[in-house]
Structures are given as C-alpha cells and as structure tokens.
Design an enzyme around this catalytic site. Structure first.
Site, PDB file in Angstrom:
ATOM      1  N   ASP A  61     -18.095  14.115 -20.444  1.00 15.40           N
ATOM      2  CA  ASP A  61     -17.824  15.212 -21.021  1.00 15.40           C
ATOM      3  C   ASP A  61     -18.719  16.347 -20.242  1.00 15.40           C
ATOM      4  OD1 ASP A  61     -16.357  17.335 -21.994  1.00 15.40           O
ATOM      5  OD2 ASP A  61     -17.309  17.026 -24.173  1.00 15.40           O
ATOM      6  N   GLY A 106     -16.477  20.897 -16.777  1.00 16.84           N
ATOM      7  CA  GLY A 106     -16.362  22.458 -16.706  1.00 16.84           C
ATOM      8  C   GLY A 106     -17.523  23.132 -16.937  1.00 16.84           C
ATOM      9  N   HIS A 139     -15.291  18.995 -11.877  1.00 14.51           N
ATOM     10  CA  HIS A 139     -14.230  17.593 -11.946  1.00 14.51           C
ATOM     11  C   HIS A 139     -14.761  16.643 -10.561  1.00 14.51           C
ATOM     12  CE1 HIS A 139     -12.609  18.833 -15.454  1.00 14.51           C
ATOM     13  NE2 HIS A 139     -11.678  19.734 -14.927  1.00 14.51           N
ATOM     14  N   ARG A 193      -4.260  21.312 -21.199  1.00 12.75           N
ATOM     15  CA  ARG A 193      -5.000  22.094 -20.579  1.00 12.75           C
ATOM     16  C   ARG A 193      -4.089  22.883 -19.488  1.00 12.75           C
ATOM     17  NH1 ARG A 193     -10.802  19.497 -19.304  1.00 12.75           N
ATOM     18  NH2 ARG A 193     -11.304  18.943 -21.529  1.00 12.75           N
ATOM     19  N   LEU A 251     -17.861  -7.021 -12.664  1.00 12.97           N
ATOM     20  CA  LEU A 251     -17.391  -5.886 -13.481  1.00 12.97           C
ATOM     21  C   LEU A 251     -16.163  -5.592 -13.863  1.00 12.97           C
ATOM     22  CD1 LEU A 251     -18.982  -3.180 -15.075  1.00 12.97           C
ATOM     23  CD2 LEU A 251     -18.370  -2.176 -13.158  1.00 12.97           C
ATOM     24  N   SER A 290     -13.545  12.328 -30.021  1.00 15.35           N
ATOM     25  CA  SER A 290     -12.349  12.886 -29.372  1.00 15.35           C
ATOM     26  C   SER A 290     -11.080  11.830 -29.215  1.00 15.35           C
ATOM     27  CB  SER A 290     -12.600  13.542 -28.065  1.00 15.35           C
ATOM     28  OG  SER A 290     -13.571  14.697 -28.244  1.00 15.35           O
TER      29      SER A 290
HETATM   30  C1  IPE Z   1     -12.793  13.958 -24.073  1.00 16.38           C
HETATM   31  O1  IPE Z   1     -13.197  15.007 -23.624  1.00 16.38           O
HETATM   32  C2  IPE Z   1     -11.887  13.621 -22.824  1.00 16.38           C
HETATM   33  C3  IPE Z   1     -12.299  12.824 -21.820  1.00 16.38           C
HETATM   34  C4  IPE Z   1     -13.602  13.142 -21.262  1.00 16.38           C
HETATM   35  C5  IPE Z   1     -11.459  12.367 -20.914  1.00 16.38           C
HETATM   36  P1  IPE Z   1     -12.406  16.782 -23.975  1.00 16.38           P
HETATM   37  O2  IPE Z   1     -13.284  17.743 -23.302  1.00 16.38           O
HETATM   38  O3  IPE Z   1     -11.128  16.584 -23.902  1.00 16.38           O
HETATM   39  O4  IPE Z   1     -12.781  16.411 -25.596  1.00 16.38           O
HETATM   40  P2  IPE Z   1     -12.989  17.756 -26.670  1.00 16.38           P
HETATM   41  O5  IPE Z   1     -11.699  18.605 -26.407  1.00 16.38           O
HETATM   42  O6  IPE Z   1     -14.146  18.747 -26.268  1.00 16.38           O
HETATM   43  O7  IPE Z   1     -12.870  17.050 -28.019  1.00 16.38           O
HETATM   44  C1  IPE Z   2     -14.747  16.245 -18.724  1.00 16.04           C
HETATM   45  O1  IPE Z   2     -15.024  17.452 -18.526  1.00 16.04           O
HETATM   46  C2  IPE Z   2     -13.377  15.877 -18.049  1.00 16.04           C
HETATM   47  C3  IPE Z   2     -12.219  15.548 -18.909  1.00 16.04           C
HETATM   48  C4  IPE Z   2     -12.253  15.869 -19.996  1.00 16.04           C
HETATM   49  C5  IPE Z   2     -11.010  15.154 -17.898  1.00 16.04           C
HETATM   50  P1  IPE Z   2     -14.289  18.903 -19.315  1.00 16.04           P
HETATM   51  O2  IPE Z   2     -13.150  19.290 -18.203  1.00 16.04           O
HETATM   52  O3  IPE Z   2     -14.014  18.471 -20.557  1.00 16.04           O
HETATM   53  O4  IPE Z   2     -15.542  19.836 -19.283  1.00 16.04           O
HETATM   54  P2  IPE Z   2     -16.055  20.851 -20.637  1.00 16.04           P
HETATM   55  O5  IPE Z   2     -16.119  19.877 -21.718  1.00 16.04           O
HETATM   56  O6  IPE Z   2     -14.911  21.852 -20.501  1.00 16.04           O
HETATM   57  O7  IPE Z   2     -17.183  21.399 -20.308  1.00 16.04           O
HETATM   58 MG    MG Z   3     -15.090  18.707 -22.610  1.00 16.02          MG
END
Ligand code: IPE
Ligand code: IPE
Ligand code: MG
Length: 247
Positions: free
Chosen positions: A18, A21, A35, A69, A129, A194
């Site tokens: 996570d 973004g 990403h 999204r 793995l 999540s």
């Molecule tokens: C969880 O992260 C999903 C992945 C890492 C693929 P999110 O960014 O989607 O989770 P929330 O929305 O913050 O709970």
């Molecule tokens: C994790 O990073 C990637 C996925 C959920 C696919 P995010 O895209 O959720 O990044 P943040 O949480 O918005 O920073």
């Molecule tokens: Mg996130």
C-alpha cells in the site's frame, strides 16, 4: 549477498502493498508513477524472499474493491500486471518460482485471465518460492465462493453438512493447500486488512511499516522479519519460550 541473522524465518509472508499513490503525490508525480515504481519493489521483494528461504510469498496486487477507482487508474494497474507477467515470467520460471493466483476469475474479461493461467501453468512444477498473486481478490468474496462450492457438494450428495469443519472451509478457499500466512506486512502506515485473507489470518503476526510500498526493499523486508522473529506466538496455548526471556 550476506545472509542476515534472523532467528526464525516464516514459511509464508503475505504483503499488503500500500501507498503507491501517496508515494507519487509526495513527489508531485502522477499516481501511475507510484504504481510503476511499486513494480520495482515487487521484483526486489520476490528475489529477496527466495534468497531468505521463505517458501510462500503472497502479494495483494488488486482487490475486488479496487474496481471502484477511476477507470484510467484501473487500466494502469491491469497494464502493469500484464507487463509484469509478460516480461518477468521467463525469469521467474528460470528461478524455479511457482506462481499461483488467488481471487475471483470467472468475471475477468480480456487477456488478463489467460495470462494468469499461463503463468500458473508454465511454473506449476517449480519447487522454490511459491509466489501467490492476489488479483481481483476479496476475502469475503472468496469465503462466499467457497460456501457455494460446499453447498453444491451437499446438494449433489457428496458431502454431509454435519461433517463440515474448519478444515473443510480452508480446503474450499482459493488458498487451499497453501499454509496460513505466518506474517502479514502492510506498508504505508495503514493498519487494516482491507478484506485480505480474513480467514487465513486467524493467527498471523502483523507488522505495519510507515514506508510507502515503492520504498520497500530488502532491508525493510529484513527489518519486518526481525520483528516477526521477536514475537511470541502462542496460538491460544502457553508460551514455548523459557520464562527467563519473557517480559
Ligand atoms: C489494499 O489497499 C489493496 C491492495 C494493496 C491491492 P487499498 O489501498 O485498496 O486499501 P484501502 O482502500 O486503503 O483500505
Ligand atoms: C497500493 O497503493 C496499490 C494498490 C492498491 C493496487 P495505493 O494505490 O492504494 O496507494 P495509496 O494508498 O493511495 O497511497
Ligand atoms: Mg491504498
């Protein structure tokens, strides 16, 4: 590469990757850059997991809720997964990595499903793995699908309802045959599941790191593993550790 001194290496590590973004925002970049950088962290993590002797590594790549999204971001994420499999499958295969995909498959459209199936098929007999990719994965959806399969077996007279145990449920999940995660790491400072591996996480240890996923690397992985090694897992029983070292 120096082998770090870690007392206990978990058999299965699962990671909620996570913060892509926020990593990009902090730098004034578009989320998509986060990403892309995240994919580099994935590669380093998979390599390190193999070197450190971890048997199973599960990566939460795309959740069943991530379809909420904006379309452009979803399409970026799918594109990156596609590229990862196309470009890196041969190398993973050479490194004897077995790929397994968990998540809902039936409603996937386009070339993603064939690619995932190809990755599983190509690497199915590999013995180092096991890389479990959680794609279009949501734990509640997985449990619901498992329940449907169990109900179908009962309807067909293949199973007796009174014989259902916790193992029956585990055996019908996408993760059937994969041991429960010993350690779940989540980056970015968020401290929640999540909808990830709800059933399987019953006795997992959690390590929450403040770092954003694109900054994750071998050193942070080792840091998380050291925290894990310092934990006292009791599984509802009593500590197996000598009383003298307990706090
Ligand atoms: C969880 O992260 C999903 C992945 C890492 C693929 P999110 O960014 O989607 O989770 P929330 O929305 O913050 O709970
Ligand atoms: C994790 O990073 C990637 C996925 C959920 C696919 P995010 O895209 O959720 O990044 P943040 O949480 O918005 O920073
Ligand atoms: Mg996130």
């Amino acid at each position: 590469m120096l082998t770090p001194d870690i007392a206990i290496i978990p058999e299965h590590v699962a990671i909620i990757m996570d913060g892509n973004g926020r990593w990009a925002n902090k730098r004034g970049l578009a989320r998509t850059m986060g990403h892309s950088k995240g994919v580099e962290a994935v590669k380093e993590t998979v390599r390190a997991a193999g070197e450190l002797g971890i048997r199973y590594l599960t990566l939460f790549a795309f959740s069943s809720e991530n379809w909420n999204r904006p379309e452009a971001e979803v399409s970026d994420l799918l594109g990156l997964l596609r590229r990862f499999i196309r470009r890196d499958l041969a190398e993973l295969h050479r490194e004897n990595v077995r790929i397994k995909v968990i998540g809902e498959r039936d409603k996937l459209r386009g070339d993603i499903l064939p690619l995932l199936l190809e990755a599983e098929e190509t690497t199915r007999n590999n013995t180092s793995l096991t890389l479990v990719i959680a794609f279009n994965y949501g734990s509640r959806d997985e449990i619901a699908r498992a329940t449907v399969r169990i109900a179908q077996k009962i309807n067909a007279g293949l199973m007796d309802p009174s014989a259902i145990t916790a193992d029956t449920i585990s055996d019908h999940l996408d993760t059937a045959g994969i041991p429960d995660p010993d350690l779940i790491i989540r980056t970015s400072g968020e401290e929640r599941l999540s909808n990830f591996l709800l059933w399987q996480a019953a006795y997992s240890e959690f390590v929450f790191l403040p770092d954003y996923w694109p900054d994750f690397n071998r050193d942070l992985f080792i840091e998380a593993l050291k925290i894990y090694a310092s934990r006292d897992r009791r599984f509802g029983g009593l500590s197996a550790r000598p009383a003298a070292v307990m706090g």
